[in-house]
Design a protein around this motif. Structure first.
Motif, PDB file in Angstrom:
ATOM      1  N   ASN A  23      86.623  78.422 -11.844  1.00  0.00           N
ATOM      2  CA  ASN A  23      85.137  78.502 -10.599  1.00  0.00           C
ATOM      3  C   ASN A  23      86.770  78.494  -9.617  1.00  0.00           C
ATOM      4  OD1 ASN A  23      82.803  79.129  -9.263  1.00  0.00           O
ATOM      5  ND2 ASN A  23      82.776  75.971  -9.183  1.00  0.00           N
TER       6      ASN A  23
ATOM      7  N   ALA B 179      81.163  80.321  -7.201  1.00  0.00           N
ATOM      8  CA  ALA B 179      79.788  80.540  -6.790  1.00  0.00           C
ATOM      9  C   ALA B 179      79.158  80.901  -5.861  1.00  0.00           C
ATOM     10  CB  ALA B 179      79.350  78.200  -6.985  1.00  0.00           C
TER      11      ALA B 179
ATOM     12  N   MET C 297      78.306  85.571  -9.954  1.00  0.00           N
ATOM     13  CA  MET C 297      77.002  84.488 -10.663  1.00  0.00           C
ATOM     14  C   MET C 297      76.504  85.155 -11.493  1.00  0.00           C
ATOM     15  SD  MET C 297      79.225  82.019 -10.510  1.00  0.00           S
ATOM     16  CE  MET C 297      78.472  81.379 -11.465  1.00  0.00           C
TER      17      MET C 297
END
Length: 100
Positions: free
Chosen positions: A10, A70, A76
């Motif tokens: 991430n 994100a 996502m």
């Protein structure tokens, strides 16, 4: 043994920013990095390889590794959809529904 592992790398935006002024090979744990400095793609590939080296089985493929941000809703959505597919497929295999 037969449990899928998913890796989420991430904050790719932050990594892309930091790689411009931080050399991976200068970090004690990553001195084996031989790729070019300031190279996002080589850096990501290096960390994917390092993760795969920690696994017992060689069944891990790149579809189980997701480089994410994100705040990127399209990315996502894709990651969550593929994760859901992996989980459902593995559960069906365990129930012996002819998927492998």
């Amino acid at each position: 043994a037969n449990t899928p592992v998913m890796l989420f790398l991430n904050k790719k935006d932050i990594f892309a920013e930091k790689i411009m002024y931080s050399d991976i090979a200068e970090q004690r744990s990553f001195r084996d990095y031989t790729g070019p400095t300031k190279d996002y793609e080589h850096g990501v590939q290096y960390f994917m390889k390092k993760f795969k080296e920690c696994l017992i089985d060689d069944e891990m493929n790149d579809s189980f590794i997701h480089v994410t941000d994100a705040t990127d809703t399209n990315n996502m959505e894709f990651v969550l959809d593929s994760t859901r597919t992996i989980i459902i497929t593995q559960n069906l295999k365990r129930c012996d529904f002819g998927l492998g």
